[in-house]
Design an enzyme around this catalytic site. Structure first.
Site, mmCIF file in Angstrom:
data_model
loop_
_atom_site.group_PDB
_atom_site.id
_atom_site.type_symbol
_atom_site.label_atom_id
_atom_site.label_comp_id
_atom_site.label_asym_id
_atom_site.label_seq_id
_atom_site.Cartn_x
_atom_site.Cartn_y
_atom_site.Cartn_z
ATOM 1 N N GLU A 106 0.820 -1.292 -0.186
ATOM 2 C CA GLU A 106 0.111 -0.081 0.036
ATOM 3 C C GLU A 106 1.127 1.225 0.074
ATOM 4 O O GLU A 106 0.186 2.197 -0.671
ATOM 5 C CB GLU A 106 -0.528 0.453 1.295
ATOM 6 C CG GLU A 106 -1.825 -0.666 1.310
ATOM 7 C CD GLU A 106 -1.630 -2.645 1.581
ATOM 8 O OE1 GLU A 106 -2.647 -3.165 1.688
ATOM 9 O OE2 GLU A 106 -0.309 -2.472 2.093
ATOM 10 N N ASP A 114 -3.928 -1.736 5.187
ATOM 11 C CA ASP A 114 -5.347 -1.590 6.237
ATOM 12 C C ASP A 114 -5.547 -2.566 6.330
ATOM 13 O O ASP A 114 -4.595 -4.195 6.442
ATOM 14 C CB ASP A 114 -6.382 -0.785 5.834
ATOM 15 C CG ASP A 114 -6.669 -1.602 3.851
ATOM 16 O OD1 ASP A 114 -5.740 -1.728 2.971
ATOM 17 O OD2 ASP A 114 -7.655 -1.071 3.694
#
Length: 343
Positions: A106, A114
């Site tokens: 990410e 996440d």
């Protein structure tokens, strides 16, 4: 897929004939993650709420899996990235193979690890979780087993026999399931160039308080121009500076929080990301890496030292919108001891 999985998990929870759930992918991936390019298209069309609503449902699924009363066996025969990790690592049994490839990429996209990863990455021994989350490092099945992201390693050629044995066992007893999987599993050799042999440097550098300190420590350790250290520094310098800072803080806070609090906090963070009021790095990262594929994102702020503490704090604050609510997780009942320990 998230909606359908959530429906199935809720339905199976109430079905006494269901003893355990086996989750596997179709094709060369277990799951390569959510369609962030679609989320970005919605954002650029002025509809950030659509993406936020997707994350709300996904994080709810992660919580249901993490606190599920029946054992989940995830067969990770292939790519396990981003949301794919969230759909598996929260379960009790994670079976890696020689084809497994894990990554949380990410920070290269202007996002942050996440799907509850601030919970499970922070619980990897030492500071290997910080390394994996910040760099997006790719781990194979042997490395997943070594650090605890996988609970077992089974050669792919034996997976059909494993599934057959699990169905035949017809049990919800974790000891029975673990014993059944163990009949087909072994501990594989780490490759000679495995990053796991760099744990001393990783723990020394990625335990530092700030991103600047981590990079500084790596540079000091690189006095003999080590290829792996050089590559790690370059990876960090190419990532979104904002993403790096919020990711490190997220993982550090996750060390002291249960999975529910981690998901609630991460939902606040992802809502700020998709709104793009603090930084638009998520849209720019997806443009550069997934859409235009020029692999040359123009981050703003462009330098790590220009990302202030005040900016980072804002990502962790409640969204300042009258019509917006924090993530509300379902009330759980009939929890196992394994699930209670995560709360």
């Amino acid at each position: 897929m998230v909606s359908r999985l959530l429906e199935l998990f809720i339905a199976c929870r109430e079905d006494s004939t269901v003893k355990l759930l086996i989750l596997k992918g179709k094709g060369r991936a277990f799951c390569a993650g959510g369609d962030v390019a679609a989320v970005v298209r919605d954002i650029t069309q002025g509809n950030w709420r659509s993406g936020a609503s997707y994350f709300r449902k996904e994080f709810t699924l992660n919580y249901v899996m993490a606190t599920y009363s029946k054992p989940q066996v995830s067969i990770l025969n292939g790519i396990v990235m981003g949301g794919g990790a969230g759909a598996s690592v929260h379960g009790r049994f994670r079976v890696a193979t020689e084809n497994s490839l894990f990554s949380m990429p990410e920070t290269a996209l202007g996002l942050f690890p996440d799907v509850g990863s601030s919970y499970y990455l922070s619980r990897i021994p030492g500071f290997f979780g910080e390394y994996v989350g910040l760099t997006g490092a790719r781990l194979d099945g042997a490395e997943m087993l070594a650090c605890g992201l996988a609970t077992h390693f089974v050669p792919s050629e034996r997976l059909s026999l494993l599934e057959e044995a699990l169905c035949k066992a017809d049990s919800s007893d974790p000891a029975v399931i673990s014993s059944t999987i163990s009949q087909f599993s072994h501990v594989p050799q780490l490759k000679k160039n495995s990053v796991y042999y760099r744990l001393n440097i990783i723990n020394k550098c990625f335990s530092r308080r700030t991103i600047e300190d981590i990079i500084g420590c790596l540079e000091i350790e690189n006095n003999e121009k080590d290829e792996w250290i050089t590559s790690t520094i370059q990876t960090l310098r190419k990532a979104s500076p904002t993403s790096l800072k919020i990711s490190l803080r997220s993982i550090r806070e996750g060390r002291l929080q249960g999975v529910g609090k981690c998901l609630i906090r991460e939902f606040r963070m992802v809502c700020h990301v998709v709104r793009g009021e603090i930084s638009k790095d998520f849209v720019e990262g997806c443009r550069a890496m997934l859409l235009d594929k020029d692999r040359n994102p123009k981050w703003n702020p462009a330098k790590i030292e220009d990302v202030s503490e005040e900016m980072v704090d804002r990502y962790f604050s409640r969204l300042d919108k009258d019509d917006w609510e924090d993530l509300e997780l379902p009330v759980r009942s009939n929890l196992t001891a394994h699930a209670i320990a995560k709360l």
